[in-house]
Design a protein around this motif. Structure first.
Motif, short mmCIF file in Angstrom:
data_model
loop_
_atom_site.label_atom_id
_atom_site.label_comp_id
_atom_site.label_asym_id
_atom_site.label_seq_id
_atom_site.Cartn_x
_atom_site.Cartn_y
_atom_site.Cartn_z
N ASP A 67 0.80 -1.45 0.16
CA ASP A 67 0.09 -0.27 0.34
C ASP A 67 0.95 1.46 0.02
OD1 ASP A 67 1.16 0.07 2.43
OD2 ASP A 67 -1.01 -0.15 3.37
N ARG A 95 3.34 2.02 -3.35
CA ARG A 95 3.92 2.42 -3.91
C ARG A 95 4.14 3.78 -3.83
NH1 ARG A 95 0.56 -2.48 -4.94
NH2 ARG A 95 1.97 -4.21 -5.55
N THR A 96 5.07 4.63 -4.86
CA THR A 96 5.16 5.62 -5.15
C THR A 96 5.42 5.15 -7.00
OG1 THR A 96 7.46 5.17 -5.50
CG2 THR A 96 6.66 5.82 -3.38
N GLY A 97 5.14 6.79 -7.69
CA GLY A 97 5.11 7.20 -8.97
C GLY A 97 5.91 7.01 -9.35
N PHE A 139 5.98 2.64 -10.00
CA PHE A 139 3.98 3.00 -10.82
C PHE A 139 5.14 2.69 -12.56
CE2 PHE A 139 1.06 3.18 -8.18
CZ PHE A 139 0.51 1.79 -8.11
N GLU A 192 -3.60 1.76 -11.36
CA GLU A 192 -2.65 3.13 -10.85
C GLU A 192 -3.58 4.22 -11.50
OE1 GLU A 192 -0.21 5.95 -8.99
OE2 GLU A 192 -1.83 4.31 -8.46
N ARG A 244 -6.91 5.14 -10.41
CA ARG A 244 -7.40 5.66 -9.47
C ARG A 244 -5.88 6.35 -8.73
NH1 ARG A 244 -9.94 -0.22 -7.08
NH2 ARG A 244 -11.35 -0.29 -8.28
N GLY A 245 -5.12 6.12 -9.35
CA GLY A 245 -4.19 7.12 -8.78
C GLY A 245 -3.29 8.35 -9.37
N ASN A 254 -1.60 8.32 -12.07
CA ASN A 254 -0.32 8.98 -12.65
C ASN A 254 -0.32 8.87 -14.68
OD1 ASN A 254 2.35 8.27 -13.42
ND2 ASN A 254 2.36 6.98 -11.59
#
Length: 812
Positions: free
Chosen positions: A340, A342-344, A347, A376, A379-380, A382
């Protein structure tokens, strides 16, 4: 194998030589020069507070110095220095026992130096009688392997692991910078364990360069790369500027930036040191974090986001280096649902890994990565992710992920917050929608209407191509319907913001070479080349840009607006350019395009000496009677009146009309005011001026207009006419003395003109001309006025006439 032995013992009190000690036995092949190097290496100093006469248990508890050193001739020394029971006045002495290893010769059994730490070979006494010891053929290790117990030790030193391993790695380089790394432990055996950790963690050649001693009182003067010290000596080591790790104190707060060391620390805390050798079998830099992180993840070691990114990035560059089993385990570890944090950058690395594996591995292997990336992306947020290909989600896997993410995609795309949404985000959502087969046809018009202005706004924030450009071009290449809709939206925006669209097209080469008309985009794309080729000839640039549209302004008036905005974006056309524009298209076209306002700006912004400005104003008032109003209309009417004042017969009352139009046109352009005032006063100074107009002008007592009149009267054309035309001089005398009851502005100005302009002109005349002036004044006025002229002419100042005029003003 033949290793010479060396024994050394500390000096006793009263020894004749003032030395620290002496060599009691030296094996063959060890020269005096080497002994001079060896002596400081095997020296020993008791710790603070040590008893002068320790009991046996205390003696055994004193620290021992286990040393590995490189000598100047390339040979090496491995030895142990330990406190020993003395006799007589020296109850505690130290004894060093070492072996000399010639250059290029490995230790027996190809062992590492640290493995001899607990060797039973080490003795605490010199051979009886100082006999030369026999050369060693073997150096057996300690009773237990060096690796035994290191797992527990590593876990107990968890907070210090990464920082110490990072410094040990740097100390093992061929030419390390700075002094030794200082490891502070209460027990010197723990320093040896740190060296054991290094022996397992580092490559063999690095370990062999890592010279060390497990105990010293003087870290700052040591030539070794790693030294052990007790807590009481830590402060002195810090003052010497050394890298000090106090492993006997509170755990450190700051972490190390060395990603390899952090990964190695996690491997040790997971009690999996065998993974270091496995990682060394992979290609690449032995101290790169990627290989070790890959092996750690494949074996279930939990890593942080930077280490996972390093593993994915390394594997993306070398997908051939891993077999199918390892690739599967790596993918499973990277895509684990339990992660939980994870960073850009993680990815991004996973996206590169997917690209490297896609087509090389079965879709069932890469599907978890594909699902992770699109999740991602939705939802993220990025926007820089490398998305998988569309066929990565065929079958049930694609249907499942589309069923989960599809509604979220459509909801966000439909949201009216698109104007505030970054361009990269919208582009990413559109690409993912197509990737998952989500139908967003009904939403597309609204999406592109919000996306088009956002493109221009974001692109204008920084110079050069915007960051979203590659993804945008991929989107337009992938989706024909999006390309068609977006280009159409930009073409509709162009007439209102042609400069912004042109600058955008210079930075992002949009593909609009198809069948779409897009006249405005084509014009925006044409203007940079036209300006480069044609330079400052804006008329020629305008014609070329207009031709690029492929449409006539008569058929599509908005192309007129775009062309004008591109060529004259931040300025008004000149009067000549404005007249060209007015002639090139009908007033209806300019009216529909809204470009008539640019023509008005050209007329009102023209310099005061531009001859065609009044003609342009006249034409504009005729062409756009309903559109031009307010202040601009009054200003144009003022210019039009200037034209009549100079070339025609203006309607009566023009002196008052100038003042009225000037007030209506406030704030009036200085050039327009100058032109109007000049035209008015020149007309008032003309020989045939109507008296009623001059009367209105004088009675207005308008300070600005009277000042303009004064300037024109003092100009050389008026002075010349006064000197050469007696009738004109008589007329000016009459009018400049005819309004004694006017306001102070006119009275003051008239008196000054009589004295400073007319008097010099009359004095320059011949006697006959002066007589003619006097006769004309009497004929057009009265005998009293003729007498007044004679009195004025005889006076050198205002004289009696000036005082009389001033008196009348006061009585009035």
């Amino acid at each position: 194998m033949s290793l010479a032995q060396v024994h050394y013992i500390s000096a006793a009190p009263g020894d004749a030589e003032k030395t620290a000690g002496r060599f009691t036995a030296v094996g063959p092949g060890v020269s005096q020069a080497l002994l001079a190097e060896i002596e400081p290496l095997v020296g020993y100093a008791l710790p603070d507070g040590a008893s002068d006469r320790p009991a046996d248990a205390e003696l055994r508890s004193l620290p021992q110095a286990f040393t590995y050193a490189a000598l100047s001739d390339g040979s090496r020394l491995v030895g142990r220095t330990a406190p020993a029971r003395g006799e007589g006045p020296a109850p505690v002495r130290f004894h060093a026992h070492a072996v000399h290893i010639p250059s290029g010769v490995p230790l027996p059994g190809d062992r590492l130096p640290v493995e001899a730490w607990r060797s039973p070979h080490w003795v605490s006494v010199t051979p009886v009688g100082g006999a030369l010891p026999d050369p060693l053929g073997a150096l057996p290790p300690g009773p237990a392997p060096v690796r035994e117990g290191l797992d527990d030790f590593a876990v107990s030193r968890g907070p210090w692991l990464a920082a110490v391993l990072a410094d040990l790695r740097r100390a093992s380089e061929e030419a390390p910078a700075g002094g030794p790394v200082v490891l502070v432990e209460r027990q010197n055996a723990d320093v040896a364990r740190w060296l054991g950790l290094a022996a397992v963690t580092l490559p063999r050649d690095s370990v062999e360069r890592l010279t060390f001693t497990t105990y010293t009182r003087r870290p700052g003067s040591s030539a070794l790369r790693v030294v052990g010290a007790l807590p009481e000596d830590a402060a002195a080591a810090r003052e010497a500027g050394l890298r000090v790790h106090v492993c006997a104190d509170r755990p450190p707060v700051d972490g190390t930036p060395d990603m390899w060391a952090r990964t190695a620390a996690r491997v040790w805390r997971s009690r999996a040191p065998e993974l270091f050798q496995e990682a060394r079998e992979l290609p690449g830099d032995p101290f790169a974090a990627g290989p070790l992180a890959v092996i750690a993840l494949c074996n279930g070691v939990a890593l942080g986001p930077e280490e996972r990114a390093a593993a994915a990035g390394w594997a993306a560059e070398r997908p051939y280096a891993l077999d199918a089993e390892r690739i599967g385990r790596l993918v499973e570890a990277l895509a684990s649902p339990g992660i939980d944090d994870r960073t850009g950058s993680e990815f991004d690395a996973v996206g590169r890994l997917f690209g490297a594996l896609d087509g090389r591995c079965p879709a069932s292997v890469t599907a978890p990565l594909a699902a992770m990336l699109v999740t991602e992306a939705v939802r993220g947020g990025n926007g820089s992710l490398e998305l998988p290909r569309r066929d990565a989600f065929v079958g049930p896997d694609g249907e499942a992920i589309a069923g989960v993410l599809g509604p979220e995609l459509l909801t966000e795309l439909e949201s009216g917050a698109g104007g505030a949404r970054p361009v990269a985000r919208t582009v990413q959502l559109l690409r993912v929608a197509r990737l998952l087969g989500v139908n967003g046809t009904e939403l597309l018009p609204g999406v592109v209407d919000r996306l088009a202005p956002a493109l221009l706004a974001e692109a204008s924030e920084e110079p050069g191509p915007p960051a979203f450009a590659p993804a945008l071009l991929e989107l337009l290449d992938e989706q024909f319907d999006v390309r068609t809709a977006l280009l159409g939206a930009l073409d509709r925006i162009a007439p209102a913001a042609p400069g912004a669209v042109a600058r955008f097209l210079e930075r992002v080469a949009l593909p609009f070479t198809g069948t779409q008309a897009l006249p405005h985009l084509r014009m925006c794309a044409e203007v940079p080349g036209a300006m480069t080729t044609l330079g400052r000839d804006r008329t020629a640039v305008w014609h070329r840009v207009l031709r690029a549209a492929g449409l006539s302004p008569f058929a599509e008036p908005l192309v007129l607006r775009t062309a004008v905005g591109l060529v004259w974006e931040d300025r008004a056309p000149t009067v000549e350019e404005a007249r060209m524009l007015l002639e090139a298209a009908t007033s209806d076209a300019h009216r529909a395009a809204g470009t008539w306002a640019r023509l008005v700006d050209a007329a009102l912004g023209a310099p005061a000496d531009t001859e065609d400005a009044t003609a342009l104003a006249h034409d504009l008032l005729r062409a756009f009677p309903q559109e031009i109003g307010g202040r601009e209309r009054a200003a144009l009417q003022l210019l039009d009146l200037c034209r009549d004042l100079r070339t025609g017969a203006p309607e009566p009352g023009w002196a008052e009309q100038v003042r009225t139009l000037r007030d209506r046109a406030e704030p009036l352009e200085p050039a327009v005011q100058e032109r109007a005032f000049t035209a008015l006063v020149e007309r008032l100074l003309a020989p045939d001026r109507p008296g009623a107009e001059l009367y209105d002008f004088v009675r207005s007592d308008d300070a600005e207009l009277i000042a303009a009149y004064d300037r024109a009267a003092r100009a050389e054309p008026t002075r010349t006419r006064l000197r050469t035309h007696p009738a004109y001089a008589a007329d000016c005398f009459t009018h400049w003395t005819a309004h004694p009851h006017a306001g102070p502005a006119w009275t003051t100005t008239a008196a000054a003109l009589l004295d400073e302009v007319l008097r010099p002109a009359v004095r320059a005349m011949t006697a006959e001309a002066v007589a003619e002036v006097e006769e004309t004044v009497g004929r057009t006025g009265s005998s009293g006025r003729a007498n007044a002229f004679r009195d004025w002419n005889r006076s050198r100042a205002l004289g009696r006439l000036g005082r009389r005029i001033a008196g009348r003003v006061r009585r009035g």
